[in-house]
Design a protein around this motif. Structure first.
Motif, PDB file in Angstrom:
ATOM      1  N   ALA A 269       0.848  -1.120   0.052  1.00 43.65           N
ATOM      2  CA  ALA A 269       0.076   0.065   0.060  1.00 43.65           C
ATOM      3  C   ALA A 269       0.869   1.211  -0.056  1.00 43.65           C
ATOM      4  CB  ALA A 269      -0.828   0.117   1.005  1.00 43.65           C
ATOM      5  N   LEU A 270       2.261   1.097   0.391  1.00 40.39           N
ATOM      6  CA  LEU A 270       3.098   2.264   0.416  1.00 40.39           C
ATOM      7  C   LEU A 270       4.191   2.020  -0.596  1.00 40.39           C
ATOM      8  CD1 LEU A 270       3.887   5.326   1.309  1.00 40.39           C
ATOM      9  CD2 LEU A 270       5.140   4.018   3.387  1.00 40.39           C
ATOM     10  N   LEU A 271       4.220   2.446  -1.442  1.00 41.08           N
ATOM     11  CA  LEU A 271       5.442   2.257  -2.492  1.00 41.08           C
ATOM     12  C   LEU A 271       6.383   3.373  -2.622  1.00 41.08           C
ATOM     13  CD1 LEU A 271       3.274   0.967  -5.592  1.00 41.08           C
ATOM     14  CD2 LEU A 271       4.232  -0.438  -3.468  1.00 41.08           C
ATOM     15  N   GLU A 272       7.639   3.258  -2.901  1.00 43.88           N
ATOM     16  CA  GLU A 272       8.463   4.144  -3.030  1.00 43.88           C
ATOM     17  C   GLU A 272       9.290   3.795  -4.431  1.00 43.88           C
ATOM     18  OE1 GLU A 272      11.059   3.402   0.484  1.00 43.88           O
ATOM     19  OE2 GLU A 272       9.594   4.550   1.786  1.00 43.88           O
ATOM     20  N   GLY A 273       9.616   5.143  -5.147  1.00 42.89           N
ATOM     21  CA  GLY A 273      10.008   5.005  -6.386  1.00 42.89           C
ATOM     22  C   GLY A 273       9.977   6.510  -6.974  1.00 42.89           C
ATOM     23  N   HIS A 274       9.472   6.320  -8.131  1.00 41.53           N
ATOM     24  CA  HIS A 274       9.260   7.352  -9.298  1.00 41.53           C
ATOM     25  C   HIS A 274       7.827   7.385  -9.735  1.00 41.53           C
ATOM     26  CE1 HIS A 274      10.671  10.381 -12.549  1.00 41.53           C
ATOM     27  NE2 HIS A 274       9.867  10.968 -11.999  1.00 41.53           N
ATOM     28  N   PHE A 275       6.946   8.206  -9.349  1.00 36.32           N
ATOM     29  CA  PHE A 275       5.615   7.924  -9.582  1.00 36.32           C
ATOM     30  C   PHE A 275       4.878   9.118 -10.251  1.00 36.32           C
ATOM     31  CE2 PHE A 275       6.057   5.369  -6.071  1.00 36.32           C
ATOM     32  CZ  PHE A 275       6.178   4.093  -6.475  1.00 36.32           C
ATOM     33  N   LEU A 276       4.080   8.938 -11.429  1.00 33.48           N
ATOM     34  CA  LEU A 276       3.368  10.089 -12.436  1.00 33.48           C
ATOM     35  C   LEU A 276       2.045  10.037 -11.315  1.00 33.48           C
ATOM     36  CD1 LEU A 276       2.661  12.163 -14.424  1.00 33.48           C
ATOM     37  CD2 LEU A 276       2.422  10.183 -16.055  1.00 33.48           C
ATOM     38  N   LEU A 277       1.658  10.967 -10.990  1.00 34.86           N
ATOM     39  CA  LEU A 277       0.388  11.166 -10.211  1.00 34.86           C
ATOM     40  C   LEU A 277      -0.788  11.540 -11.016  1.00 34.86           C
ATOM     41  CD1 LEU A 277       1.583  12.716  -6.641  1.00 34.86           C
ATOM     42  CD2 LEU A 277       1.371  10.380  -7.234  1.00 34.86           C
TER      43      LEU A 277
ATOM     44  N   ARG B 241      -5.366   1.524 -13.077  1.00 36.28           N
ATOM     45  CA  ARG B 241      -5.057   1.129 -14.638  1.00 36.28           C
ATOM     46  C   ARG B 241      -3.447   1.012 -14.904  1.00 36.28           C
ATOM     47  NH1 ARG B 241      -9.557   4.043 -14.628  1.00 36.28           N
ATOM     48  NH2 ARG B 241      -8.559   6.087 -15.028  1.00 36.28           N
ATOM     49  N   GLY B 242      -2.894   1.568 -13.899  1.00 37.78           N
ATOM     50  CA  GLY B 242      -1.292   1.371 -14.114  1.00 37.78           C
ATOM     51  C   GLY B 242      -0.567   0.115 -13.141  1.00 37.78           C
ATOM     52  N   LEU B 243       0.053   0.672 -12.348  1.00 39.65           N
ATOM     53  CA  LEU B 243       0.961   0.083 -11.408  1.00 39.65           C
ATOM     54  C   LEU B 243       0.045  -1.109 -10.825  1.00 39.65           C
ATOM     55  CD1 LEU B 243       3.807  -0.790 -10.491  1.00 39.65           C
ATOM     56  CD2 LEU B 243       3.398   0.769  -8.590  1.00 39.65           C
ATOM     57  N   LYS B 244       0.283  -2.452 -10.831  1.00 38.79           N
ATOM     58  CA  LYS B 244      -0.524  -3.298  -9.649  1.00 38.79           C
ATOM     59  C   LYS B 244       0.266  -3.910  -8.645  1.00 38.79           C
ATOM     60  CE  LYS B 244      -3.893  -3.697 -12.753  1.00 38.79           C
ATOM     61  NZ  LYS B 244      -5.138  -3.136 -12.791  1.00 38.79           N
TER      62      LYS B 244
ATOM     63  N   HIS C  39       4.995  14.740 -10.207  1.00 39.75           N
ATOM     64  CA  HIS C  39       5.603  13.454  -9.770  1.00 39.75           C
ATOM     65  C   HIS C  39       5.884  13.294  -8.455  1.00 39.75           C
ATOM     66  CE1 HIS C  39       7.668  13.016 -14.017  1.00 39.75           C
ATOM     67  NE2 HIS C  39       6.179  13.452 -14.161  1.00 39.75           N
ATOM     68  N   SER C  40       6.095  12.005  -8.011  1.00 43.86           N
ATOM     69  CA  SER C  40       6.254  11.873  -6.258  1.00 43.86           C
ATOM     70  C   SER C  40       7.319  10.830  -6.375  1.00 43.86           C
ATOM     71  CB  SER C  40       5.049  11.919  -5.524  1.00 43.86           C
ATOM     72  OG  SER C  40       5.255  11.627  -4.075  1.00 43.86           O
ATOM     73  N   ASP C  41       8.078  10.447  -5.042  1.00 45.33           N
ATOM     74  CA  ASP C  41       8.749   9.349  -4.585  1.00 45.33           C
ATOM     75  C   ASP C  41       8.009   8.285  -3.841  1.00 45.33           C
ATOM     76  OD1 ASP C  41       8.647  10.756  -2.325  1.00 45.33           O
ATOM     77  OD2 ASP C  41      10.994  10.723  -2.056  1.00 45.33           O
ATOM     78  N   ARG C  42       6.864   8.733  -3.569  1.00 41.79           N
ATOM     79  CA  ARG C  42       5.946   7.799  -2.833  1.00 41.79           C
ATOM     80  C   ARG C  42       4.590   7.816  -3.181  1.00 41.79           C
ATOM     81  NH1 ARG C  42       7.094  10.189   3.045  1.00 41.79           N
ATOM     82  NH2 ARG C  42       8.264  11.620   1.619  1.00 41.79           N
ATOM     83  N   TYR C  43       3.809   6.743  -3.285  1.00 43.08           N
ATOM     84  CA  TYR C  43       2.694   6.488  -3.549  1.00 43.08           C
ATOM     85  C   TYR C  43       1.881   5.631  -2.536  1.00 43.08           C
ATOM     86  CZ  TYR C  43      -1.606   5.676  -6.546  1.00 43.08           C
ATOM     87  OH  TYR C  43      -2.883   5.452  -6.958  1.00 43.08           O
ATOM     88  N   VAL C  44       0.560   6.066  -2.004  1.00 42.43           N
ATOM     89  CA  VAL C  44      -0.052   5.347  -1.038  1.00 42.43           C
ATOM     90  C   VAL C  44      -1.359   5.051  -1.763  1.00 42.43           C
ATOM     91  CG1 VAL C  44      -1.424   5.680   1.122  1.00 42.43           C
ATOM     92  CG2 VAL C  44       0.771   6.984   0.616  1.00 42.43           C
ATOM     93  N   GLN C  45      -1.514   3.515  -1.597  1.00 42.20           N
ATOM     94  CA  GLN C  45      -2.771   3.063  -2.263  1.00 42.20           C
ATOM     95  C   GLN C  45      -3.377   2.116  -1.124  1.00 42.20           C
ATOM     96  OE1 GLN C  45      -5.811   2.461  -3.606  1.00 42.20           O
ATOM     97  NE2 GLN C  45      -4.884   2.834  -5.576  1.00 42.20           N
ATOM     98  N   CYS C  46      -4.295   2.851  -0.343  1.00 42.62           N
ATOM     99  CA  CYS C  46      -4.929   2.225   0.757  1.00 42.62           C
ATOM    100  C   CYS C  46      -5.874   1.022   0.495  1.00 42.62           C
ATOM    101  CB  CYS C  46      -5.866   3.112   1.697  1.00 42.62           C
ATOM    102  SG  CYS C  46      -4.964   4.364   2.267  1.00 42.62           S
ATOM    103  N   ALA C  47      -6.334   0.646  -0.647  1.00 45.00           N
ATOM    104  CA  ALA C  47      -7.040  -0.240  -1.101  1.00 45.00           C
ATOM    105  C   ALA C  47      -6.085  -1.836  -0.741  1.00 45.00           C
ATOM    106  CB  ALA C  47      -7.704  -0.223  -2.438  1.00 45.00           C
ATOM    107  N   GLN C  48      -4.950  -1.507  -1.144  1.00 45.17           N
ATOM    108  CA  GLN C  48      -3.874  -2.549  -0.925  1.00 45.17           C
ATOM    109  C   GLN C  48      -3.865  -3.172   0.603  1.00 45.17           C
ATOM    110  OE1 GLN C  48      -2.469  -4.582  -3.385  1.00 45.17           O
ATOM    111  NE2 GLN C  48      -3.996  -3.142  -4.577  1.00 45.17           N
ATOM    112  N   VAL C  49      -3.944  -2.333   1.505  1.00 42.79           N
ATOM    113  CA  VAL C  49      -4.044  -2.854   2.696  1.00 42.79           C
ATOM    114  C   VAL C  49      -5.463  -3.289   3.359  1.00 42.79           C
ATOM    115  CG1 VAL C  49      -4.087  -0.559   4.189  1.00 42.79           C
ATOM    116  CG2 VAL C  49      -2.826  -2.534   5.065  1.00 42.79           C
TER     117      VAL C  49
END
Length: 192
Positions: free
Chosen positions: A16-24, A189-192, A29-39
C-alpha cells in the motif's frame, strides 16, 4: 496501541506504500505512492489500523461513524465496530456528497468522520459539511494516512494513524527525472 512505525510496516508489507518514481493523476511526480485499498484487503491489518483510530476517540462519546465512499466505507465500518457504534457512508450524487440508502444523522448526534487517506481533505470537508447540515456534531476526523503532513485543518481534532508529507513536483522540476529515473503511473489502470 499501534505506533506510526508499526503502521508503516503494515502498509509496506501489503504494497500500500510504494517508494520509487511515480506519475500522479495530477500530472505531478512523487517518490512515494499510497494506495490504501491494498492494505484494506487484509481484515486483520484493517482491524488493527482502525482500532487505533477508535482508541484515540474512545472518550469522545461517538454515536456514529461516517466516511466518504469509496475509501472511507471500510474504515468507517471497522472503526465503528471497535467503538461499538453504528456506521454509515456518504456518496457523491450530482457532484455533491449526500446521504442515500435510507441513511440519516439525527440532530445532536456525535459523529466521527473517517477516511483512508487525505491530501487536501476536500472529501472529508464535504462530509463534515453534510453532517453539520443534518444537525450532527462532528467530534473529530480520523484517517489512516494524512499525506498533508498534518497541515489539513478541519476545525476539529484530527488523528492520522500515519502522518507524512509526500512531496509532489512538477515534471520539469522533478529531481528523479533529472536523475534519469523513469516515472511509473500507479493506480487502478497502471501499477499493480
Amino acid at each position: 496501541m499501534l505506533n506510526q512505525e508499526q503502521a508503516l510496516a503494515i502498509f509496506k508489507k501489503s504494497g500500500a506504500l510504494l517508494e520509487g518514481h511515480f506519475l500522479l493523476t495530477s500530472g505531478k511526480h512523487s517518490d512515494r505512492y499510497v494506495q490504501c485499498a491494498q492494505v484494506l484487503q487484509y481484515p486483520e491489518d484493517t482491524s488493527a489500523l482502525c482500532e487505533e483510530i477508535a482508541r484515540r476517540f474512545k472518550d469522545d462519546q461517538v454515536d456514529l461513524v461516517i466516511g466518504p465512499a469509496m475509501g472511507g466505507i471500510l474504515v468507517a465500518y471497522e472503526t465503528a465496530r471497535h467503538l461499538g457504534v453504528k456506521n454509515i457512508f456518504a456518496e457523491r450524487e450530482n457532484g455533491s456528497m449526500t446521504l442515500r440508502r435510507g441513511f440519516s444523522i439525527q440532530p445532536g448526534q456525535r459523529v466521527l468522520v473517517v477516511e483512508d487517506v487525505i491530501t487536501t481533505g476536500g472529501s472529508v470537508q464535504e462530509v463534515i459539511d453534510l453532517v453539520q447540515a443534518q444537525g450532527g456534531v462532528v467530534v473529530g476526523v480520523g484517517v489512516l494516512v494524512d499525506r498533508s503532513g498534518g497541515k489539513a485543518d478541519f476545525g476539529v481534532r484530527k488523528v492520522g494513524v500515519i502522518t507524512m508529507e509526500v512531496p509532489a513536483w512538477e515534471p520539469e522540476s522533478c529531481p528523479l527525472c533529472k536523475e534519469g529515473t523513469p516515472a511509473v503511473k500507479p493506480g487502478s489502470r497502471g501499477l499493480k
